[in-house]
Design a protein around this motif. Structure first.
Motif, PDB file in Angstrom:
ATOM      1  N   SER A 244     -53.238  82.090  65.723  1.00 52.71           N
ATOM      2  CA  SER A 244     -53.429  81.365  66.977  1.00 52.71           C
ATOM      3  C   SER A 244     -52.226  81.610  67.881  1.00 52.71           C
ATOM      4  O   SER A 244     -51.234  82.243  67.486  1.00 52.71           O
ATOM      5  CB  SER A 244     -53.566  79.871  66.700  1.00 52.71           C
ATOM      6  N   ALA A 245     -52.294  81.080  69.099  1.00 49.07           N
ATOM      7  CA  ALA A 245     -51.156  81.217  70.021  1.00 49.07           C
ATOM      8  C   ALA A 245     -49.900  80.585  69.442  1.00 49.07           C
ATOM      9  O   ALA A 245     -48.782  81.024  69.724  1.00 49.07           O
ATOM     10  CB  ALA A 245     -51.508  80.578  71.366  1.00 49.07           C
ATOM     11  N   GLY A 246     -50.080  79.571  68.611  1.00 51.28           N
ATOM     12  CA  GLY A 246     -48.937  78.920  67.968  1.00 51.28           C
ATOM     13  C   GLY A 246     -48.487  79.588  66.683  1.00 51.28           C
ATOM     14  O   GLY A 246     -47.542  79.126  66.035  1.00 51.28           O
ATOM     15  N   GLY A 247     -49.182  80.674  66.278  1.00 45.98           N
ATOM     16  CA  GLY A 247     -48.754  81.436  65.114  1.00 45.98           C
ATOM     17  C   GLY A 247     -49.269  80.922  63.785  1.00 45.98           C
ATOM     18  O   GLY A 247     -48.706  81.245  62.737  1.00 45.98           O
ATOM     19  N   TRP A 248     -50.365  80.160  63.782  1.00 43.72           N
ATOM     20  CA  TRP A 248     -50.877  79.624  62.529  1.00 43.72           C
ATOM     21  C   TRP A 248     -52.313  80.116  62.298  1.00 43.72           C
ATOM     22  O   TRP A 248     -53.004  80.560  63.209  1.00 43.72           O
ATOM     23  CB  TRP A 248     -50.865  78.089  62.548  1.00 43.72           C
ATOM     24  N   ALA A 276     -51.279  80.353  57.079  1.00 41.61           N
ATOM     25  CA  ALA A 276     -50.310  81.189  57.798  1.00 41.61           C
ATOM     26  C   ALA A 276     -49.583  80.328  58.822  1.00 41.61           C
ATOM     27  O   ALA A 276     -50.185  79.511  59.520  1.00 41.61           O
ATOM     28  CB  ALA A 276     -51.017  82.345  58.505  1.00 41.61           C
ATOM     29  N   GLY A 277     -48.266  80.516  58.875  1.00 36.28           N
ATOM     30  CA  GLY A 277     -47.442  79.800  59.839  1.00 36.28           C
ATOM     31  C   GLY A 277     -45.992  80.157  59.628  1.00 36.28           C
ATOM     32  O   GLY A 277     -45.583  80.540  58.519  1.00 36.28           O
ATOM     33  N   GLN A 278     -45.222  80.076  60.677  1.00 38.43           N
ATOM     34  CA  GLN A 278     -43.793  80.397  60.598  1.00 38.43           C
ATOM     35  C   GLN A 278     -43.558  81.788  60.013  1.00 38.43           C
ATOM     36  O   GLN A 278     -42.720  81.990  59.149  1.00 38.43           O
ATOM     37  CB  GLN A 278     -43.045  79.337  59.779  1.00 38.43           C
ATOM     38  N   SER A 279     -44.370  82.738  60.487  1.00 37.21           N
ATOM     39  CA  SER A 279     -44.238  84.161  60.124  1.00 37.21           C
ATOM     40  C   SER A 279     -44.397  84.417  58.628  1.00 37.21           C
ATOM     41  O   SER A 279     -43.700  85.252  58.044  1.00 37.21           O
ATOM     42  CB  SER A 279     -42.877  84.710  60.601  1.00 37.21           C
ATOM     43  N   GLN A 280     -45.336  83.722  58.024  1.00 34.77           N
ATOM     44  CA  GLN A 280     -45.640  83.996  56.627  1.00 34.77           C
ATOM     45  C   GLN A 280     -47.060  83.533  56.293  1.00 34.77           C
ATOM     46  O   GLN A 280     -47.635  82.692  56.982  1.00 34.77           O
ATOM     47  CB  GLN A 280     -44.642  83.308  55.696  1.00 34.77           C
ATOM     48  N   VAL A 281     -47.614  84.132  55.225  1.00 34.82           N
ATOM     49  CA  VAL A 281     -48.904  83.726  54.673  1.00 34.82           C
ATOM     50  C   VAL A 281     -48.654  83.272  53.241  1.00 34.82           C
ATOM     51  O   VAL A 281     -48.021  83.990  52.458  1.00 34.82           O
ATOM     52  CB  VAL A 281     -49.919  84.879  54.688  1.00 34.82           C
ATOM     53  N   GLY A 304     -52.017  89.434  66.039  1.00 30.63           N
ATOM     54  CA  GLY A 304     -51.288  88.533  66.930  1.00 30.63           C
ATOM     55  C   GLY A 304     -49.829  88.355  66.596  1.00 30.63           C
ATOM     56  O   GLY A 304     -49.216  87.361  67.002  1.00 30.63           O
ATOM     57  N   VAL A 305     -49.230  89.324  65.885  1.00 34.01           N
ATOM     58  CA  VAL A 305     -47.790  89.276  65.610  1.00 34.01           C
ATOM     59  C   VAL A 305     -47.068  89.742  66.875  1.00 34.01           C
ATOM     60  O   VAL A 305     -47.274  90.873  67.328  1.00 34.01           O
ATOM     61  CB  VAL A 305     -47.423  90.171  64.408  1.00 34.01           C
ATOM     62  N   PRO A 306     -46.217  88.917  67.485  1.00 34.34           N
ATOM     63  CA  PRO A 306     -45.747  89.200  68.845  1.00 34.34           C
ATOM     64  C   PRO A 306     -44.792  90.376  68.979  1.00 34.34           C
ATOM     65  O   PRO A 306     -44.700  90.985  70.050  1.00 34.34           O
ATOM     66  CB  PRO A 306     -45.062  87.897  69.262  1.00 34.34           C
ATOM     67  N   SER A 307     -44.073  90.728  67.903  1.00 31.33           N
ATOM     68  CA  SER A 307     -43.088  91.812  68.005  1.00 31.33           C
ATOM     69  C   SER A 307     -42.946  92.500  66.655  1.00 31.33           C
ATOM     70  O   SER A 307     -43.349  91.945  65.617  1.00 31.33           O
ATOM     71  CB  SER A 307     -41.729  91.265  68.471  1.00 31.33           C
ATOM     72  N   PRO A 308     -42.371  93.709  66.627  1.00 33.85           N
ATOM     73  CA  PRO A 308     -42.266  94.448  65.363  1.00 33.85           C
ATOM     74  C   PRO A 308     -41.378  93.710  64.358  1.00 33.85           C
ATOM     75  O   PRO A 308     -40.276  93.282  64.696  1.00 33.85           O
ATOM     76  CB  PRO A 308     -41.631  95.786  65.768  1.00 33.85           C
ATOM     77  N   PRO A 309     -41.830  93.534  63.122  1.00 37.41           N
ATOM     78  CA  PRO A 309     -40.988  92.899  62.102  1.00 37.41           C
ATOM     79  C   PRO A 309     -39.818  93.791  61.710  1.00 37.41           C
ATOM     80  O   PRO A 309     -39.939  95.027  61.673  1.00 37.41           O
ATOM     81  CB  PRO A 309     -41.942  92.710  60.926  1.00 37.41           C
ATOM     82  N   LEU A 310     -38.695  93.159  61.421  1.00 34.64           N
ATOM     83  CA  LEU A 310     -37.552  93.901  60.892  1.00 34.64           C
ATOM     84  C   LEU A 310     -37.813  94.334  59.456  1.00 34.64           C
ATOM     85  O   LEU A 310     -37.461  95.438  59.048  1.00 34.64           O
ATOM     86  CB  LEU A 310     -36.290  93.040  60.964  1.00 34.64           C
ATOM     87  N   THR A 345     -46.546  84.602  48.494  1.00 36.55           N
ATOM     88  CA  THR A 345     -46.054  84.465  49.863  1.00 36.55           C
ATOM     89  C   THR A 345     -45.769  85.849  50.418  1.00 36.55           C
ATOM     90  O   THR A 345     -45.085  86.660  49.772  1.00 36.55           O
ATOM     91  CB  THR A 345     -44.764  83.625  49.925  1.00 36.55           C
ATOM     92  N   VAL A 346     -46.315  86.149  51.588  1.00 34.00           N
ATOM     93  CA  VAL A 346     -45.992  87.374  52.310  1.00 34.00           C
ATOM     94  C   VAL A 346     -45.363  86.944  53.633  1.00 34.00           C
ATOM     95  O   VAL A 346     -45.982  86.223  54.426  1.00 34.00           O
ATOM     96  CB  VAL A 346     -47.233  88.246  52.552  1.00 34.00           C
ATOM     97  N   GLN A 347     -44.136  87.402  53.858  1.00 32.31           N
ATOM     98  CA  GLN A 347     -43.341  86.928  54.999  1.00 32.31           C
ATOM     99  C   GLN A 347     -42.879  88.118  55.821  1.00 32.31           C
ATOM    100  O   GLN A 347     -42.585  89.189  55.285  1.00 32.31           O
ATOM    101  CB  GLN A 347     -42.133  86.147  54.475  1.00 32.31           C
ATOM    102  N   TRP A 348     -42.841  87.947  57.144  1.00 39.20           N
ATOM    103  CA  TRP A 348     -42.313  88.988  58.015  1.00 39.20           C
ATOM    104  C   TRP A 348     -41.222  88.382  58.900  1.00 39.20           C
ATOM    105  O   TRP A 348     -41.378  87.302  59.462  1.00 39.20           O
ATOM    106  CB  TRP A 348     -43.411  89.640  58.839  1.00 39.20           C
TER     107      TRP A 348
END
Length: 350
Positions: A244-248, A276-281, A304-310, A345-348
């Motif tokens: 979502s727009a809020g990242g969840w 999913a939320g706070q850049s993780q599933v 909907g990931v706003p920018s490239p993950p490090l 947990t998968v986190q970016w």
């Protein structure tokens, strides 16, 4: 059922109150023409509203001879009937996929593989139909009752609350005016986002394509498709995460052996929630019975990931195999082997 001690398969055209609890239904002897293709959608949706979730029309038509284009488009739509069956009358021309040309076969194979990949999601929808009378194929007005435009849509429909199916229903069409209710919708094929205020959009729809969109805030469990449902059930899972727009986002998976009786009532099943939320599933197995043992999550795609993950972490370990597309804002993670029966947990990191 009493003799085998396993689930029967009953298919009926006649119906009576409560038939949806015991039997699947098909919509009768439809003609092989474009009008009947279009009418099959409201027919399926009406049965869904009557409490008959396992329903479908005879793909490519029953009466008369189909054409290659009609059969391709009907196979694409039929891949999203809750009950999918290509069926016609004996005197009519054959209409199995192998009868047609290579391009038509490829388009039909693509639609079938898409359905097979979505069987875990479809099975979960049927679980909710069984336990809480939810619809599987769902008219738009049920999800968007305040949207006046959705009240008259009968050429598109939803699977549950998550997937919007927009088939081609006109001969010769290679594009489609599809209605997207208010919100963000992602193309299931490539994750391209569409930010709708409740409007029609003109979408490309060549012969090999059926437009399917994922609603923001939802997670779709899928599996790599195989030649049979039995073989598919042994393949790795993957998740499609539509932020979502809020990242969840949220999704769930119901899983059992596919054959035993009363698995929900006897608590003989698995049930997993994905959040999913706070850049993780994160997965949360709420019930396990061993049916998922040996099955793994092989990957996921996050829309909907706003920018490239490090970097990307899977259960705290760095993942090498991931890609990010800046044009569609899609993160794809592959080569995972995370047990489905355990928390993962998968986190970016952005």
């Amino acid at each position: 059922m009493k003799i085998r001690g396993k689930r029967p398969f009953v298919l009926s055209r006649s119906s009576y109150p409560s038939i949806g609890r015991f039997s699947g239904v098909w919509t009768g002897d439809v003609r092989s023409d474009w009008e009947q293709l279009r009418y099959s959608i409201p027919a399926v949706l009406q049965f869904s509203l009557f409490g008959v979730p396992l329903v479908g029309a005879d793909i490519c038509g029953f009466e008369g001879n189909t054409t290659e284009e009609l059969c391709v488009r009907w196979m694409q739509l039929g891949a999203f009937y809750p009950f999918m069956r290509n069926h016609n009358d004996k005197p009519n021309a054959p209409q199995e996929p192998y009868i047609f040309g290579k391009k038509a076969q490829a388009a039909m194979r693509s639609a079938l593989n898409l359905r097979y990949s979505l069987l875990p999601f479809l099975y979960t929808l049927f679980h909710h139909a069984h336990t809480s009378a939810d619809t599987v194929a769902r008219p738009l007005f049920m999800e968007f009752p305040a949207d006046s435009n959705s009240q008259t849509i009968d050429r598109q429909f939803l699977w549950g609350s998550s997937l919007l199916i927009s088939p081609v229903l006109e001969q010769g069409a290679v594009e489609l005016a599809a209605y997207l209710p208010p919100g963000t919708w992602y193309s299931l094929h490539n994750g391209q986002p569409f930010y709708s205020k409740g409007q029609y959009l003109l979408l490309p729809a060549p012969l090999d394509t059926i437009n399917v969109h994922v609603r923001e805030g939802h997670i779709i469990p899928q599996q790599e498709p195989a030649l049979t449902t039995t073989a598919s059930r042994r393949n790795p899972f993957f998740l499609t995460v539509a932020l979502s727009a809020g990242g969840w986002a949220w999704g769930d998976l119901f899983w059992d052996d596919g054959d035993s009786l009363d698995t929900f009532e006897m608590e003989n099943h698995c049930y997993i929630v994905f959040i999913a939320g706070q850049s993780q599933v994160v997965s949360d197995p709420l019930r396990l019975n061993g049916a998922l043992d040996g099955l793994v999550l092989g990957g996921l795609q996050v829309f909907g990931v706003p920018s490239p993950p490090l970097y990307v972490l899977a259960n705290g370990d760095k993942v090498r195999d991931f890609t990010y597309r800046s044009d569609t804002k899609v993160l794809t993670v592959t080569s995972l082997a995370l047990p489905m029966s355990k928390v993962f947990t998968v986190q970016w990191l952005l």
